[in-house]
Write an enzyme that holds these catalytic residues in place. Sequence first.
Site, PDB file in Angstrom:
ATOM      1  N   TYR A 473       0.765  -1.168   0.030  1.00 58.00           N
ATOM      2  CA  TYR A 473      -0.089   0.059  -0.095  1.00 58.00           C
ATOM      3  C   TYR A 473       0.850   1.227   0.034  1.00 58.00           C
ATOM      4  O   TYR A 473       0.675   2.201   0.657  1.00 58.00           O
ATOM      5  CB  TYR A 473      -1.036  -0.131   1.361  1.00 58.00           C
ATOM      6  CG  TYR A 473      -1.373  -1.386   1.604  1.00 58.00           C
ATOM      7  CD1 TYR A 473      -2.399  -2.078   0.785  1.00 58.00           C
ATOM      8  CD2 TYR A 473      -1.071  -1.984   2.592  1.00 58.00           C
ATOM      9  CE1 TYR A 473      -2.592  -3.232   0.936  1.00 58.00           C
ATOM     10  CE2 TYR A 473      -1.418  -3.233   3.026  1.00 58.00           C
ATOM     11  CZ  TYR A 473      -2.261  -4.117   2.214  1.00 58.00           C
ATOM     12  OH  TYR A 473      -2.827  -5.363   2.589  1.00 58.00           O
ATOM     13  N   HIS A 474       1.843   1.272  -1.012  1.00 58.72           N
ATOM     14  CA  HIS A 474       2.822   2.380  -0.732  1.00 58.72           C
ATOM     15  C   HIS A 474       2.942   2.897  -2.231  1.00 58.72           C
ATOM     16  O   HIS A 474       4.019   3.215  -2.716  1.00 58.72           O
ATOM     17  CB  HIS A 474       4.128   2.094  -0.398  1.00 58.72           C
ATOM     18  CG  HIS A 474       4.116   1.716   1.106  1.00 58.72           C
ATOM     19  ND1 HIS A 474       5.229   0.886   1.808  1.00 58.72           N
ATOM     20  CD2 HIS A 474       3.139   2.007   2.064  1.00 58.72           C
ATOM     21  CE1 HIS A 474       4.804   0.565   2.971  1.00 58.72           C
ATOM     22  NE2 HIS A 474       3.878   1.182   3.102  1.00 58.72           N
TER      23      HIS A 474
END
Length: 537
Positions: A473-474
């Site tokens: 989730y980056h």
Amino acid sequence: MNKNNDAAEFDYVIVGAGSAGCVLANRLSADGKYSVLLLEAGPKDTNIWIHVPLGYGKLFKEKSVNWMYQTEPEPGLNGRQVFQPRGKVLGGSSSINGLLYVRGQHEDYDRWRQRGNAGWGYDDVLPYFRKAEDQQRGGDKYHGAGGPLPVSDWRHHDPLSEAFVHAAAEVGIPTNPDFNGATQEGAGFFQTTTRRGRRASTARSYLRPALTRSNLHVETSALAQRVLFDGKRASGVAYRQNGQLRTAKARKEVLVSSGAYNSPQLLQLSGVGPADLLKQHGIEVVLDAPGVGNDLQDHMQVRIVTRCAQTVTLNDVINHPVRRVMAGLRYAALRKGPLTIAAGTSGAFFKTSPRLASPDIQIHFLPFSTDKMGEKLHPFSGFTASVCQLRPESRGSLKIRSADPSVPPEIRINYLATEIDRRAFIDGIRILRKILAAPALKSYSVGEVDPGAKVVSDDDLLDFCRRTGSTVYHPTSTCRIGNDALAVVDQRLKVRGVEGLRVVDASVMPDLMSGNTNAPTIMIAEKASDMILEDAR
């Protein structure tokens, strides 16, 4: 607001109340001199699970606060689509993320500077990390005290997470009490953006204290349609709220802080992007900017699940009615216990090869196990450790699919597209397995559930990565800083080729930094606030 559909006027219009937007709203409205409008597509942050650290598991598939994007089929992951949760609420992804406070390596920022991005070296950004921070351990050379953002140690004693740190030491990975201090390398406990066991999103730490200011206006359920231009100058934002189209004019600047997916999407919808793509969707080209949506990067993770010999995991708490209720009561009364678990309790940073200058792998250790994040925990006692490659070479793209702002964009990340990326995961899993087999974890480990003892060869390990790898989730770098033809913003985060428009969020990172992205995004917004106020003077 906007009675009779008159366009309201502000000095600054900020699009997106996430990790960056809430920081900007606080800092730009602080002296009372400028009027600021903050637009957020999602609702207020009233969902109870936002404020409980372990609640991120409940928000994973919660449509009301989450964009719930998907990638296109990923060629490097056997054509699987990868789920991409993104915050759609006050606080943005800082309201639904895993709460880890990790800044990355000093070398990351020095690399940005060496690429010609003056003002973005480690010595330039450290004062902004410190300015933001309210470090529980107190201030020092690397840490700030008294800033808006609480950074805290974990409030729960967990024998498994401790055993992981000891096991890492047994295989030669030194213990590191502070991943954000002099050096990142080593094993230890993660600090989190929490205060007394509650999440400290930027909505809570930056926006809430500023809400009483008469010069700050916040509109929720307000989906930006496009940035408005007067020639080549951004003059305002059109947004849809409660079925009505509204307009907000910006006397000074429009600041786009919608994140690595929604910022490039909004620019493209507004006529700033690759001309061919815009024409294809009937959008008038304000600026042919081929770099908008280019260079997308994301961290991937591959998770190893181990069956635990003792009933000390979160699985055992959640699957036992009495223990589950006791954990809830303990949290309610003391803000302690298993409900304070972030998306990593302990962890490690190490190099897969001695020729590397700094760690290329991050391990997140968790005292629970599940088939997929956000889904039911396993019925057996289990724990998880995931391998994340810190500096992937693979890059992808983001493109609008439609001129309609409510249609999700096309996301292609290209995980595992290069040999270096593939090698890092194979070698990273081998080193993690050594840690998990070390004496300190012997009394806890019954055996590897996933991928299992039979998966040993390079080919089998790579196949496991392709079958199960997912995001950490980056997403970053879709509106990146630079001086080259594909760079979208300059060193002051101004969109190159137009006036009165900046992008301030993770999309401006020239490449992924070596760690979790929330702390660096807050730093970027702190630094941007100073630059915006300087330019206003």
